[in-house]
Design an enzyme around this catalytic site. Structure first.
Site, mmCIF file in Angstrom:
data_model
loop_
_atom_site.group_PDB
_atom_site.id
_atom_site.type_symbol
_atom_site.label_atom_id
_atom_site.label_comp_id
_atom_site.label_asym_id
_atom_site.label_seq_id
_atom_site.Cartn_x
_atom_site.Cartn_y
_atom_site.Cartn_z
ATOM 1 N N LYS A 189 30.547 -34.984 -27.998
ATOM 2 C CA LYS A 189 30.581 -35.135 -26.533
ATOM 3 C C LYS A 189 29.373 -34.438 -25.884
ATOM 4 O O LYS A 189 28.574 -33.819 -26.578
ATOM 5 C CB LYS A 189 31.905 -34.597 -25.990
HETATM 6 C C1 LIG Z 1 37.024 -37.986 -27.041
HETATM 7 C C2 LIG Z 1 37.955 -38.519 -26.042
HETATM 8 C C3 LIG Z 1 39.238 -37.973 -25.832
HETATM 9 C C4 LIG Z 1 39.827 -36.932 -26.731
HETATM 10 O O1 LIG Z 1 39.064 -35.789 -26.821
HETATM 11 P P1 LIG Z 1 39.458 -34.671 -27.922
HETATM 12 O O2 LIG Z 1 38.758 -33.441 -27.397
HETATM 13 O O3 LIG Z 1 38.879 -35.143 -29.215
HETATM 14 O O4 LIG Z 1 40.918 -34.529 -27.942
HETATM 15 C C5 LIG Z 1 40.002 -38.461 -24.797
HETATM 16 N N1 LIG Z 1 39.569 -39.461 -24.012
HETATM 17 C C6 LIG Z 1 38.364 -40.037 -24.194
HETATM 18 C C7 LIG Z 1 37.938 -41.132 -23.270
HETATM 19 C C8 LIG Z 1 37.532 -39.603 -25.229
HETATM 20 O O5 LIG Z 1 36.353 -40.194 -25.433
#
Ligand SMILES: *Cc1c(COP(=O)(O)O)cnc(C)c1O
Length: 389
Positions: A189
């Protein structure tokens, strides 16, 4: 050339802050988590920021704090990661899947209004700021925004901001546009702690509930137990909570990432501009539509779509790019196509024309701070060669 789909940037103070944690001898949630929460709240401009171990945990805490109950309906776009919808099932509530607009992959006020007309029972919305661009939350040229439609209909809003830090709509930061917002610090991210997440809210009540539920439903967290006046052994359990706290090592990485969040965003914007310039006239290729200023966009993804005029299929194009050493991904195979949701809710592709048109051709190109212009040039040249003939 070898250009992976994602590459992590850990060239700031990450090592230094992690060393401080190791030397402190305190590895679970403590000073670094508190500092990360303080700084993140300031960066977003909200009263409360609560660090957790993932965005999925954050979304679960948010639904719990809003009081979503078994049998409730929760509105959610189909073009998202399964975490956005699975948390609704954690509450034994049911997702109502919504289509998205072709070009932005965002929910629109019109799509929402139509869904509300058909499903007036739904009183909660999880809105996804797809790719790092804020959905149309505020009033715009086309009339009232998503927030106004929700307020009119008594719908509470959770922002799934997993792609959208730092991002803005007008003067407002993503994270302040709904009732509660959830961020992801997963490895790929825009800023990362390896695994981690953050919840933001302006509500003292929601914040208090989520702080308690984050750690077993205990009325104050372990750290304050060891620093407050009361005897350290004394605590009360007020609910069957969860184990969702963020460890200090992760927070240390997060603090270093947060320092460079705007600089890294600017580098991703450089990549996006490069693609937008060099790929503008490729026949058969649709570029992402940008609703507002480039500076407002977190640029987590750069999704292109091969349209019906493309001479090559999406899958074949991905293979050809891989042969040239270029990593890509697909965001997303929509949830209405996933076996569990399709079967449980009897979903039909025909009800999601925007998502279907996107899904048939979508490819996410590499976009990250360390991506050099020569590499971007190589990606663009390869796409022209593969698609534009
Ligand atoms: C990555 C992601 C999540 C989940 O994030 P985590 O930190 O891995 O639990 C939720 N929603 C979206 C749109 C994502 O891309």
């Amino acid at each position: 050339m070898s250009i992976p789909f994602a590459r992590i940037s850990l060239d700031g103070n990450e090592m230094r802050y992690v060393r401080e944690v190791i030397e402190s001898g305190w590895l679970t949630s403590a000073a670094k988590v508190q500092e990360l929460e303080r700084r993140f709240a300031r960066a977003v401009g909200c009263s409360h920021a609560i660090a957790v171990n993932s965005c999925t945990s954050a979304l679960h805490l948010a639904l719990e704090a809003l009081g979503v109950e078994a049998g409730d309906r929760v509105l959610v776009p189909t073009m998202t990661f399964t975490a956005t919808a699975e948390v609704i099932r954690y509450m034994q509530a049911d997702p109502v899947f919504l289509d998205v607009e072709y070009g932005t992959c965002l929910l629109t006020p019109d799509i929402l209004r139509e869904a509300v007309r058909r499903r007036p029972q739904a009183k909660t919305l999880i809105v996804v700021h797809y790719g790092g661009q804020a959905a149309g939350m505020l009033a715009g040229s086309g009339g009232p925004g998503i927030v106004a439609v929700c307020r009119e209909n008594g719908i509470r809003i959770i922002e799934d901001a997993a792609h959208a830090f730092p991002a803005r709509e007008g003067d407002a930061m993503v994270g302040t546009l709904g009732d509660i917002a959830c961020f992801s610090f997963y490895a790929n991210k825009t800023i990362t702690t390896g695994e981690g997440g953050m919840v933001t809210t302006a509500s003292d009540d929601y914040a208090a509930r989520m702080r308690v539920m984050r750690l077993h439903g205990i009325d104050r967290d372990i750290w304050s137990r060891f620093t407050a006046e009361k005897p350290s052994w004394e605590y009360d359990v007020v609910a069957p909570g969860f184990k969702y706290n963020m460890p200090d090592i992760n927070a240390a990485v997060g603090l270093a990432q947060l320092e460079r969040a705007e600089a890294m965003r600017a580098e991703r914007q450089r990549c996006a501009r490069f693609y937008l310039d060099r790929l503008a006239d490729v026949p058969g290729l649709d570029l992402p539509r940008i609703r507002a200023r480039h500076e407002d966009h977190a640029w987590h993804l750069f999704p292109v779509v091969l349209n019906e005029r493309s001479s090559i299929s999406r899958d074949r194009c991905i293979e050809r790019l891989a042969e040239k050493g270029i990593g890509t991904s697909v965001h997303y195979k929509p949830l209405h196509r996933m076996t569990y949701y399709r079967k449980t809710y009897n979903l039909r592709p025909g009800d999601f024309p925007g998502a279907e048109k996107t899904w048939r051709g979508c490819i996410s190109l590499p976009i990250y701070p360390s991506l050099k212009n020569e590499e971007l040039e190589f990606v663009c040249r390869s796409i022209r060669e593969i698609v534009g003939t």
